[in-house]
Write a protein that holds these residues in place. Structure first.
Motif, PDB file in Angstrom:
ATOM      1  N   MET A 159      20.912  35.752  47.161  1.00 53.06           N
ATOM      2  CA  MET A 159      19.992  36.733  47.671  1.00 53.06           C
ATOM      3  C   MET A 159      20.154  36.925  49.172  1.00 53.06           C
ATOM      4  SD  MET A 159      16.608  36.082  45.434  1.00 53.06           S
ATOM      5  CE  MET A 159      16.919  34.568  44.560  1.00 53.06           C
ATOM      6  N   GLU A 160      20.651  35.904  49.854  1.00 54.49           N
ATOM      7  CA  GLU A 160      20.854  36.066  51.285  1.00 54.49           C
ATOM      8  C   GLU A 160      21.912  37.113  51.611  1.00 54.49           C
ATOM      9  OE1 GLU A 160      21.324  32.373  53.312  1.00 54.49           O
ATOM     10  OE2 GLU A 160      19.193  31.988  53.291  1.00 54.49           O
ATOM     11  N   PRO A 161      23.004  37.240  50.811  1.00 56.64           N
ATOM     12  CA  PRO A 161      23.945  38.318  51.129  1.00 56.64           C
ATOM     13  C   PRO A 161      23.294  39.703  51.090  1.00 56.64           C
ATOM     14  CG  PRO A 161      25.000  36.754  49.684  1.00 56.64           C
ATOM     15  CD  PRO A 161      23.538  36.370  49.776  1.00 56.64           C
ATOM     16  N   ARG A 162      22.198  39.842  50.369  1.00 57.15           N
ATOM     17  CA  ARG A 162      21.489  41.120  50.332  1.00 57.15           C
ATOM     18  C   ARG A 162      20.552  41.245  51.521  1.00 57.15           C
ATOM     19  NH1 ARG A 162      18.914  40.912  44.502  1.00 57.15           N
ATOM     20  NH2 ARG A 162      19.223  43.117  44.197  1.00 57.15           N
ATOM     21  N   ARG A 163      20.586  40.262  52.405  1.00 53.43           N
ATOM     22  CA  ARG A 163      19.764  40.238  53.613  1.00 53.43           C
ATOM     23  C   ARG A 163      18.272  40.131  53.301  1.00 53.43           C
ATOM     24  NH1 ARG A 163      23.394  38.607  56.837  1.00 53.43           N
ATOM     25  NH2 ARG A 163      24.912  40.095  57.563  1.00 53.43           N
ATOM     26  N   GLU A 175      10.069  26.041  53.360  1.00 52.67           N
ATOM     27  CA  GLU A 175      11.061  25.112  53.892  1.00 52.67           C
ATOM     28  C   GLU A 175      12.220  24.895  52.923  1.00 52.67           C
ATOM     29  OE1 GLU A 175       7.726  24.209  53.571  1.00 52.67           O
ATOM     30  OE2 GLU A 175       7.211  24.768  55.622  1.00 52.67           O
ATOM     31  N   ARG A 176      11.992  25.110  51.650  1.00 52.68           N
ATOM     32  CA  ARG A 176      13.010  24.864  50.622  1.00 52.68           C
ATOM     33  C   ARG A 176      14.020  26.001  50.522  1.00 52.68           C
ATOM     34  NH1 ARG A 176      16.514  22.091  48.249  1.00 52.68           N
ATOM     35  NH2 ARG A 176      16.623  22.169  46.025  1.00 52.68           N
ATOM     36  N   ILE A 177      13.658  27.195  50.921  1.00 49.24           N
ATOM     37  CA  ILE A 177      14.527  28.366  50.754  1.00 49.24           C
ATOM     38  C   ILE A 177      15.893  28.177  51.414  1.00 49.24           C
ATOM     39  CG2 ILE A 177      14.785  30.846  51.201  1.00 49.24           C
ATOM     40  CD1 ILE A 177      12.723  30.221  49.016  1.00 49.24           C
ATOM     41  N   PRO A 178      15.994  27.834  52.700  1.00 51.42           N
ATOM     42  CA  PRO A 178      17.331  27.696  53.311  1.00 51.42           C
ATOM     43  C   PRO A 178      18.155  26.572  52.680  1.00 51.42           C
ATOM     44  CG  PRO A 178      15.626  27.673  55.009  1.00 51.42           C
ATOM     45  CD  PRO A 178      14.944  27.666  53.689  1.00 51.42           C
ATOM     46  N   GLU A 203      22.667  25.161  48.981  1.00 54.03           N
ATOM     47  CA  GLU A 203      23.180  24.395  47.844  1.00 54.03           C
ATOM     48  C   GLU A 203      23.804  25.319  46.797  1.00 54.03           C
ATOM     49  OE1 GLU A 203      19.818  22.147  46.494  1.00 54.03           O
ATOM     50  OE2 GLU A 203      19.823  20.857  48.253  1.00 54.03           O
ATOM     51  N   VAL A 204      23.162  26.439  46.547  1.00 50.35           N
ATOM     52  CA  VAL A 204      23.682  27.398  45.562  1.00 50.35           C
ATOM     53  C   VAL A 204      25.003  27.985  46.039  1.00 50.35           C
ATOM     54  CG1 VAL A 204      23.266  29.646  44.483  1.00 50.35           C
ATOM     55  CG2 VAL A 204      21.440  27.942  44.560  1.00 50.35           C
ATOM     56  N   LEU A 205      25.081  28.350  47.323  1.00 46.55           N
ATOM     57  CA  LEU A 205      26.320  28.915  47.853  1.00 46.55           C
ATOM     58  C   LEU A 205      27.463  27.912  47.798  1.00 46.55           C
ATOM     59  CD1 LEU A 205      24.974  30.958  50.896  1.00 46.55           C
ATOM     60  CD2 LEU A 205      25.844  31.841  48.719  1.00 46.55           C
ATOM     61  N   ALA A 206      27.172  26.640  48.072  1.00 49.18           N
ATOM     62  CA  ALA A 206      28.210  25.605  48.005  1.00 49.18           C
ATOM     63  C   ALA A 206      28.710  25.437  46.568  1.00 49.18           C
ATOM     64  CB  ALA A 206      27.666  24.284  48.528  1.00 49.18           C
ATOM     65  N   GLU A 207      27.795  25.451  45.607  1.00 49.89           N
ATOM     66  CA  GLU A 207      28.196  25.314  44.211  1.00 49.89           C
ATOM     67  C   GLU A 207      28.966  26.547  43.735  1.00 49.89           C
ATOM     68  OE1 GLU A 207      26.129  24.324  39.936  1.00 49.89           O
ATOM     69  OE2 GLU A 207      25.260  23.497  41.758  1.00 49.89           O
ATOM     70  N   ALA A 212      30.871  28.416  45.564  1.00 48.59           N
ATOM     71  CA  ALA A 212      32.213  28.343  46.156  1.00 48.59           C
ATOM     72  C   ALA A 212      33.116  27.434  45.325  1.00 48.59           C
ATOM     73  CB  ALA A 212      32.134  27.838  47.593  1.00 48.59           C
ATOM     74  N   GLN A 213      32.581  26.315  44.842  1.00 51.02           N
ATOM     75  CA  GLN A 213      33.365  25.420  43.977  1.00 51.02           C
ATOM     76  C   GLN A 213      33.703  26.115  42.662  1.00 51.02           C
ATOM     77  OE1 GLN A 213      30.878  21.970  43.556  1.00 51.02           O
ATOM     78  NE2 GLN A 213      31.903  20.909  45.239  1.00 51.02           N
ATOM     79  N   TRP A 214      32.739  26.817  42.097  1.00 45.52           N
ATOM     80  CA  TRP A 214      32.922  27.500  40.816  1.00 45.52           C
ATOM     81  C   TRP A 214      34.010  28.568  40.925  1.00 45.52           C
ATOM     82  CZ3 TRP A 214      31.984  32.669  39.547  1.00 45.52           C
ATOM     83  CH2 TRP A 214      32.003  32.953  38.193  1.00 45.52           C
ATOM     84  N   GLN A 215      34.080  29.242  42.073  1.00 48.10           N
ATOM     85  CA  GLN A 215      35.065  30.307  42.254  1.00 48.10           C
ATOM     86  C   GLN A 215      36.500  29.786  42.207  1.00 48.10           C
ATOM     87  OE1 GLN A 215      33.671  31.947  45.963  1.00 48.10           O
ATOM     88  NE2 GLN A 215      32.828  33.738  44.922  1.00 48.10           N
ATOM     89  N   HIS A 216      36.709  28.513  42.462  1.00 51.12           N
ATOM     90  CA  HIS A 216      38.059  27.963  42.487  1.00 51.12           C
ATOM     91  C   HIS A 216      38.479  27.344  41.155  1.00 51.12           C
ATOM     92  CE1 HIS A 216      37.160  28.337  46.786  1.00 51.12           C
ATOM     93  NE2 HIS A 216      38.442  28.593  46.866  1.00 51.12           N
ATOM     94  N   LEU A 217      37.627  27.434  40.141  1.00 61.55           N
ATOM     95  CA  LEU A 217      37.998  26.920  38.827  1.00 61.55           C
ATOM     96  C   LEU A 217      39.039  27.849  38.195  1.00 61.55           C
ATOM     97  CD1 LEU A 217      34.515  25.937  37.357  1.00 61.55           C
ATOM     98  CD2 LEU A 217      36.275  24.406  38.254  1.00 61.55           C
ATOM     99  N   PRO A 218      39.978  27.298  37.431  1.00 60.63           N
ATOM    100  CA  PRO A 218      40.970  28.164  36.773  1.00 60.63           C
ATOM    101  C   PRO A 218      40.312  28.996  35.675  1.00 60.63           C
ATOM    102  CG  PRO A 218      41.233  25.881  36.077  1.00 60.63           C
ATOM    103  CD  PRO A 218      40.192  25.884  37.150  1.00 60.63           C
ATOM    104  N   LEU A 219      40.847  30.184  35.479  1.00 59.20           N
ATOM    105  CA  LEU A 219      40.346  31.051  34.423  1.00 59.20           C
ATOM    106  C   LEU A 219      40.803  30.538  33.060  1.00 59.20           C
ATOM    107  CD1 LEU A 219      41.048  34.559  35.944  1.00 59.20           C
ATOM    108  CD2 LEU A 219      38.856  33.401  35.749  1.00 59.20           C
TER     109      LEU A 219
END
Length: 57
Positions: A1-5, A26-29, A34-38, A40-47
């Motif tokens: 949701m942050e990429p949507r500003r 306080e939990r939002i950032p 944490e979601v963005l980090a996960e 990024a890992q998911w994007q590098h998994l093989p298809l």
């Protein structure tokens, strides 16, 4: 949701409205980081075989 500003208040309202989930400001950032980090890992998994990615434009 942050990429949507969306600001923290908007994210909090979205989570409450869509999922009925109350989250502290306080939990939002921390949560989005944490979601963005996960993601990024998911994007590098093989298809999987037979799964084709559409071209990114």
């Amino acid at each position: 949701m942050e990429p949507r500003r969306m600001c923290g208040r908007e994210i909090r309202g979205h989570l409450l409205g869509v999922y009925g989930l109350e989250v502290s400001p306080e939990r939002i950032p921390t949560g989005t980081g944490e979601v963005l980090a996960e993601a990024a890992q998911w994007q590098h998994l093989p298809l999987r075989k037979g799964l084709k990615m559409p071209p990114v434009t």
